[in-house]
Design a protein around this motif. Structure first.
Motif, PDB file in Angstrom:
ATOM      1  N   LEU A 112       9.496  60.283  58.654  1.00 22.56           N
ATOM      2  CA  LEU A 112      10.264  60.366  59.899  1.00 22.56           C
ATOM      3  C   LEU A 112      10.554  61.805  60.282  1.00 22.56           C
ATOM      4  CD1 LEU A 112      12.784  57.416  59.346  1.00 22.56           C
ATOM      5  CD2 LEU A 112      10.883  57.502  60.983  1.00 22.56           C
ATOM      6  N   TRP A 113      10.824  62.642  59.280  1.00 19.72           N
ATOM      7  CA  TRP A 113      11.088  64.057  59.548  1.00 19.72           C
ATOM      8  C   TRP A 113       9.850  64.734  60.135  1.00 19.72           C
ATOM      9  CZ3 TRP A 113      13.419  67.795  55.293  1.00 19.72           C
ATOM     10  CH2 TRP A 113      13.807  68.987  55.900  1.00 19.72           C
ATOM     11  N   ILE A 114       8.706  64.525  59.502  1.00 17.44           N
ATOM     12  CA  ILE A 114       7.462  65.137  60.008  1.00 17.44           C
ATOM     13  C   ILE A 114       7.093  64.542  61.360  1.00 17.44           C
ATOM     14  CG2 ILE A 114       4.976  65.358  59.589  1.00 17.44           C
ATOM     15  CD1 ILE A 114       5.578  65.614  56.628  1.00 17.44           C
ATOM     16  N   MET A 115       7.304  63.245  61.522  1.00 16.16           N
ATOM     17  CA  MET A 115       7.025  62.608  62.811  1.00 16.16           C
ATOM     18  C   MET A 115       7.850  63.250  63.919  1.00 16.16           C
ATOM     19  SD  MET A 115       7.603  58.600  63.822  1.00 16.16           S
ATOM     20  CE  MET A 115       7.427  58.039  65.519  1.00 16.16           C
ATOM     21  N   PHE A 116       9.135  63.485  63.643  1.00 19.86           N
ATOM     22  CA  PHE A 116      10.004  64.139  64.629  1.00 19.86           C
ATOM     23  C   PHE A 116       9.483  65.533  64.985  1.00 19.86           C
ATOM     24  CE2 PHE A 116      13.571  67.087  65.331  1.00 19.86           C
ATOM     25  CZ  PHE A 116      14.105  66.542  66.492  1.00 19.86           C
ATOM     26  N   LEU A 117       9.053  66.281  63.981  1.00 21.11           N
ATOM     27  CA  LEU A 117       8.523  67.625  64.229  1.00 21.11           C
ATOM     28  C   LEU A 117       7.241  67.586  65.057  1.00 21.11           C
ATOM     29  CD1 LEU A 117       9.080  69.131  60.663  1.00 21.11           C
ATOM     30  CD2 LEU A 117      10.326  69.764  62.743  1.00 21.11           C
ATOM     31  N   LEU A 118       6.376  66.611  64.778  1.00 20.55           N
ATOM     32  CA  LEU A 118       5.126  66.498  65.548  1.00 20.55           C
ATOM     33  C   LEU A 118       5.396  66.094  66.994  1.00 20.55           C
ATOM     34  CD1 LEU A 118       2.800  64.708  62.941  1.00 20.55           C
ATOM     35  CD2 LEU A 118       2.958  67.145  63.453  1.00 20.55           C
ATOM     36  N   LEU A 119       6.395  65.249  67.194  1.00 20.08           N
ATOM     37  CA  LEU A 119       6.734  64.821  68.554  1.00 20.08           C
ATOM     38  C   LEU A 119       7.363  65.947  69.373  1.00 20.08           C
ATOM     39  CD1 LEU A 119       8.250  61.277  67.826  1.00 20.08           C
ATOM     40  CD2 LEU A 119       6.150  61.752  69.103  1.00 20.08           C
ATOM     41  N   THR A 120       8.235  66.730  68.730  1.00 21.84           N
ATOM     42  CA  THR A 120       9.001  67.739  69.459  1.00 21.84           C
ATOM     43  C   THR A 120       8.284  69.086  69.566  1.00 21.84           C
ATOM     44  OG1 THR A 120      10.177  68.296  67.415  1.00 21.84           O
ATOM     45  CG2 THR A 120      11.207  66.682  68.897  1.00 21.84           C
ATOM     46  N   ARG A 121       7.439  69.410  68.614  1.00 19.60           N
ATOM     47  CA  ARG A 121       6.817  70.746  68.602  1.00 19.60           C
ATOM     48  C   ARG A 121       5.343  70.746  68.977  1.00 19.60           C
ATOM     49  NH1 ARG A 121       9.385  74.207  63.555  1.00 19.60           N
ATOM     50  NH2 ARG A 121      11.548  73.494  63.772  1.00 19.60           N
ATOM     51  N   LEU A 122       4.653  69.628  68.763  1.00 22.75           N
ATOM     52  CA  LEU A 122       3.216  69.608  69.034  1.00 22.75           C
ATOM     53  C   LEU A 122       2.817  68.541  70.045  1.00 22.75           C
ATOM     54  CD1 LEU A 122       1.816  70.123  65.397  1.00 22.75           C
ATOM     55  CD2 LEU A 122       2.126  71.837  67.193  1.00 22.75           C
ATOM     56  N   ASP A 123       3.784  67.885  70.653  1.00 27.27           N
ATOM     57  CA  ASP A 123       3.541  66.917  71.735  1.00 27.27           C
ATOM     58  C   ASP A 123       2.595  65.787  71.342  1.00 27.27           C
ATOM     59  OD1 ASP A 123       5.193  68.331  73.504  1.00 27.27           O
ATOM     60  OD2 ASP A 123       3.560  69.702  74.019  1.00 27.27           O
ATOM     61  N   TYR A 124       2.720  65.294  70.130  1.00 24.05           N
ATOM     62  CA  TYR A 124       1.947  64.127  69.702  1.00 24.05           C
ATOM     63  C   TYR A 124       2.467  62.884  70.415  1.00 24.05           C
ATOM     64  CZ  TYR A 124      -0.538  66.177  65.678  1.00 24.05           C
ATOM     65  OH  TYR A 124      -1.369  66.901  64.867  1.00 24.05           O
ATOM     66  N   SER A 125       1.615  61.871  70.580  1.00 27.14           N
ATOM     67  CA  SER A 125       2.095  60.565  71.033  1.00 27.14           C
ATOM     68  C   SER A 125       2.853  59.903  69.880  1.00 27.14           C
ATOM     69  CB  SER A 125       0.923  59.685  71.461  1.00 27.14           C
ATOM     70  OG  SER A 125       0.107  59.363  70.339  1.00 27.14           O
ATOM     71  N   ILE A 126       3.665  58.908  70.180  1.00 26.41           N
ATOM     72  CA  ILE A 126       4.504  58.279  69.151  1.00 26.41           C
ATOM     73  C   ILE A 126       3.650  57.646  68.049  1.00 26.41           C
ATOM     74  CG2 ILE A 126       6.148  56.415  68.697  1.00 26.41           C
ATOM     75  CD1 ILE A 126       7.388  56.943  71.404  1.00 26.41           C
ATOM     76  N   GLU A 127       2.618  56.879  68.441  1.00 26.42           N
ATOM     77  CA  GLU A 127       1.785  56.206  67.428  1.00 26.42           C
ATOM     78  C   GLU A 127       1.013  57.224  66.591  1.00 26.42           C
ATOM     79  OE1 GLU A 127      -1.459  54.551  65.323  1.00 26.42           O
ATOM     80  OE2 GLU A 127      -1.743  55.865  67.061  1.00 26.42           O
ATOM     81  N   HIS A 128       0.482  58.231  67.249  1.00 27.70           N
ATOM     82  CA  HIS A 128      -0.293  59.259  66.527  1.00 27.70           C
ATOM     83  C   HIS A 128       0.608  60.024  65.562  1.00 27.70           C
ATOM     84  CE1 HIS A 128      -3.112  63.018  66.757  1.00 27.70           C
ATOM     85  NE2 HIS A 128      -3.168  62.408  65.591  1.00 27.70           N
ATOM     86  N   ALA A 129       1.802  60.376  66.017  1.00 26.58           N
ATOM     87  CA  ALA A 129       2.733  61.105  65.158  1.00 26.58           C
ATOM     88  C   ALA A 129       3.158  60.249  63.966  1.00 26.58           C
ATOM     89  CB  ALA A 129       3.957  61.535  65.965  1.00 26.58           C
ATOM     90  N   PHE A 130       3.445  58.969  64.219  1.00 22.33           N
ATOM     91  CA  PHE A 130       3.843  58.068  63.135  1.00 22.33           C
ATOM     92  C   PHE A 130       2.726  57.908  62.113  1.00 22.33           C
ATOM     93  CE2 PHE A 130       3.648  53.689  61.486  1.00 22.33           C
ATOM     94  CZ  PHE A 130       4.809  53.674  60.736  1.00 22.33           C
ATOM     95  N   ARG A 131       1.514  57.628  62.591  1.00 23.22           N
ATOM     96  CA  ARG A 131       0.382  57.393  61.686  1.00 23.22           C
ATOM     97  C   ARG A 131       0.015  58.646  60.914  1.00 23.22           C
ATOM     98  NH1 ARG A 131      -4.969  57.693  63.504  1.00 23.22           N
ATOM     99  NH2 ARG A 131      -4.195  57.317  65.615  1.00 23.22           N
ATOM    100  N   SER A 132      -0.009  59.778  61.594  1.00 22.35           N
ATOM    101  CA  SER A 132      -0.392  61.022  60.928  1.00 22.35           C
ATOM    102  C   SER A 132       0.644  61.446  59.894  1.00 22.35           C
ATOM    103  CB  SER A 132      -0.581  62.130  61.968  1.00 22.35           C
ATOM    104  OG  SER A 132      -1.093  63.291  61.368  1.00 22.35           O
ATOM    105  N   ALA A 133       1.922  61.348  60.257  1.00 26.18           N
ATOM    106  CA  ALA A 133       2.990  61.727  59.323  1.00 26.18           C
ATOM    107  C   ALA A 133       2.988  60.818  58.103  1.00 26.18           C
ATOM    108  CB  ALA A 133       4.344  61.665  60.035  1.00 26.18           C
ATOM    109  N   LEU A 134       2.922  59.508  58.335  1.00 24.33           N
ATOM    110  CA  LEU A 134       2.939  58.552  57.228  1.00 24.33           C
ATOM    111  C   LEU A 134       1.702  58.716  56.345  1.00 24.33           C
ATOM    112  CD1 LEU A 134       4.390  56.155  55.902  1.00 24.33           C
ATOM    113  CD2 LEU A 134       3.111  54.634  57.439  1.00 24.33           C
ATOM    114  N   PHE A 135       0.542  58.892  56.968  1.00 24.08           N
ATOM    115  CA  PHE A 135      -0.704  59.045  56.204  1.00 24.08           C
ATOM    116  C   PHE A 135      -0.623  60.233  55.254  1.00 24.08           C
ATOM    117  CE2 PHE A 135      -4.955  60.422  55.263  1.00 24.08           C
ATOM    118  CZ  PHE A 135      -5.730  59.260  55.254  1.00 24.08           C
ATOM    119  N   HIS A 136      -0.168  61.371  55.759  1.00 22.14           N
ATOM    120  CA  HIS A 136      -0.148  62.578  54.931  1.00 22.14           C
ATOM    121  C   HIS A 136       0.943  62.543  53.870  1.00 22.14           C
ATOM    122  CE1 HIS A 136      -2.631  64.047  58.330  1.00 22.14           C
ATOM    123  NE2 HIS A 136      -3.206  64.754  57.388  1.00 22.14           N
TER     124      HIS A 136
END
Length: 486
Positions: free
Chosen positions: A285-309
């Protein structure tokens, strides 16, 4: 003294098993009519031949293994398996350097997943299958595998299990260790089959699904494509990978009782599993928040990428999704570095410090603060309602201190070899945790580790072995007291 005859007998029997696995790769090479047929045929014959020699040297041995013998046999087996395991690479010519061949093989068996290959897609099917099979064999332990299929080979199997098993507390599901081993390997096999079928259903062909299922459930990370599973550009494959990496990071004994015995409540009452799932959830969730706020990821992409890594790093699988982690905010590197050091659960295929040690460490620190306020209080350390003996706590801090020392020592050696400081620290952490990846652009999952100096590769081989056998099993062999008569 050490009983070298019984050790030789065990090694000979294990070499027969390794030769049989090479036979599977020979069949794979033959079915595809590629140029690695001769390499596997010669490797199999050489391994069989040396197996007979070791058995001959171990003839008439006393069929009892002491605790000291167990430490020698476990370390020796992993080294010897790696020596014979590199034969197909050398004979085929896919690796022409002894250092690189041993590095690749040790990385495979220890499920580290660091590779010296710049282009794995040019390798024949048999070699690719051997790389995946090495990781699958090493996932739960080479000697532990033998206990499952050859329970009558030698007395003292419990000592071997103690020397090779991960985690500070060894749990058994059955009074007979061989039965426990069979059940655990059955779970491992079912996970692998389930993972392979899921990958196939998600769009992989049978060869791709077989290889990726073995390296996923072994939490190893070897790939048959240069870009790993990114080449498929499939969210479904990413989610399958996340699920089976996560399950492979759970203690297999706990997995057996909770899922196969239908005691799901036991899973969530387990303190180690709770910490595991909390770390995964909070970090994702922390990385997902950072991807959403700093790199403009979509919600699904940010969730999947953060969880995967996060799952990939905490289970020490060490594979990347379709994102360049090196371009993420630096705080994400810290988060992934912490989960990479922590690792998943003891008794799983993952490496790292292990969540159960994290629980014990946190309780010791909490008790020390309480002891300051209440000097006469008796404050035991409890895990899942059971008190942890003082000897286990001493071993915990010894393990932690040795881990930090080996990290600093290896990183210092690499800095002396003109490798930059960040890369040196991350590579050392990656190898001792059996992750096999770096966060920089020079060495990582896409580019190979072939650029490292030869003496550094040998040092990293030792570090990978110590990470897989949890340091003490290897380092005790270098103590004077170990080789004394008494």
């Amino acid at each position: 003294m050490v009983n070298f005859r019984i050790i030789s007998k065990i090694i000979g029997s294990l070499l027969f098993i390794e030769a049989l696995f090479m036979g599977l790769c020979l069949a794979m090479a033959f079915s595809h009519h590629e140029d690695d047929v001769l390499a596997f045929l010669l490797s199999m014959l050489l391994t069989f031949g040396f197996g007979f020699i070791f058995l001959f040297l171990g003839r008439n041995s006393v069929n009892i293994l002491s605790r000291r013998d167990a430490f020698v046999v476990v370390t020796a087996v992993w080294v010897i398996f790696s020596i014979f395991g590199m034969f197909p690479f050398i004979i085929h010519g896919s690796i022409g350097n002894l250092t690189d061949a041993f590095f690749e093989t040790m990385s495979g068996f220890t499920t580290t997943g660091a590779t010296i290959f710049d282009d794995v897609e040019c390798l024949p099917h048999g070699i690719l299958f051997w790389r995946s099979l090495m990781q699958w064999i090493g996932g739960l332990g080479i000697v532990f595998f033998t206990i499952a299929i050859l329970p009558s080979l030698v007395g003292g199997s419990v000592k071997v299990f103690a020397a090779e098993a991960t985690g500070p507390i060894k749990a058994k599901m059955h009074p007979r260790l061989s039965t426990t081993a069979k059940w655990i390997w059955s779970i491992y096999l079912l996970l692998t089959i389930g993972c392979g079928l899921s990958f196939w259903a998600a769009g992989m062909d049978w060869f791709e699904a077989t290889n990726y299922s073995m390296t996923t459930t072994a939490t190893g990370g070897f790939s048959i494509h240069n870009l790993g599973t990114v080449v498929f550009q499939s969210p479904a494959i990413d989610y399958v990978s996340i699920i089976f990496q996560f399950f492979s990071g759970i203690n297999f004994t706990l997995l057996y009782f909770s899922i196969f015995k239908l005691r799901l409540g036991a899973l969530f009452r387990n303190a180690e599993f709770r910490l595991y799932i909390i770390v995964v959830a909070v970090s994702s969730l922390w990385i997902m928040f950072l991807l959403l706020t700093r790199l403009d990821y979509s919600i699904e992409h940010a969730f999947r990428s953060a969880l995967f890594h996060v799952v990939s790093f905490i289970t020490t699988t060490g594979v990347l999704g379709g994102d360049n982690v090196g371009q993420w905010p630096h705080i994400t590197w810290v988060i992934l570095g912490v989960v990479m050091f922590l690792g998943a659960c003891a008794g799983s295929t993952s490496g790292g410090f292990k969540c159960i040690r994290g629980i014990m460490l946190l309780q010791v620190l909490r008790n020390n603060f309480r002891q300051i306020l209440h000097p006469n209080a008796v404050l035991p350390v409890r895990v899942n309602g059971q008190s942890v003996p003082q000897s286990k706590l001493v071993a915990l801090f010894a393990f932690f201190a040795l881990t930090i020392f080996m990290l600093l020592f290896t990183a210092t050696c690499m800095i002396i070899a003109d490798i930059d400081m960040i890369n040196s620290v991350v590579i050392a952490l990656s190898c001792i945790s059996n992750v096999g990846m770096s966060l920089s652009t020079e060495v990582g999952p896409v580019l190979s580790w072939s650029v490292l100096p030869e003496h550094v590769k040998w040092l990293l081989c030792l570090l990978m072995l110590m990470g897989r056998l949890e340091i003490m099993t290897v380092l005790v062999l270098f103590t004077r007291a170990f080789w004394k008569e008494n």
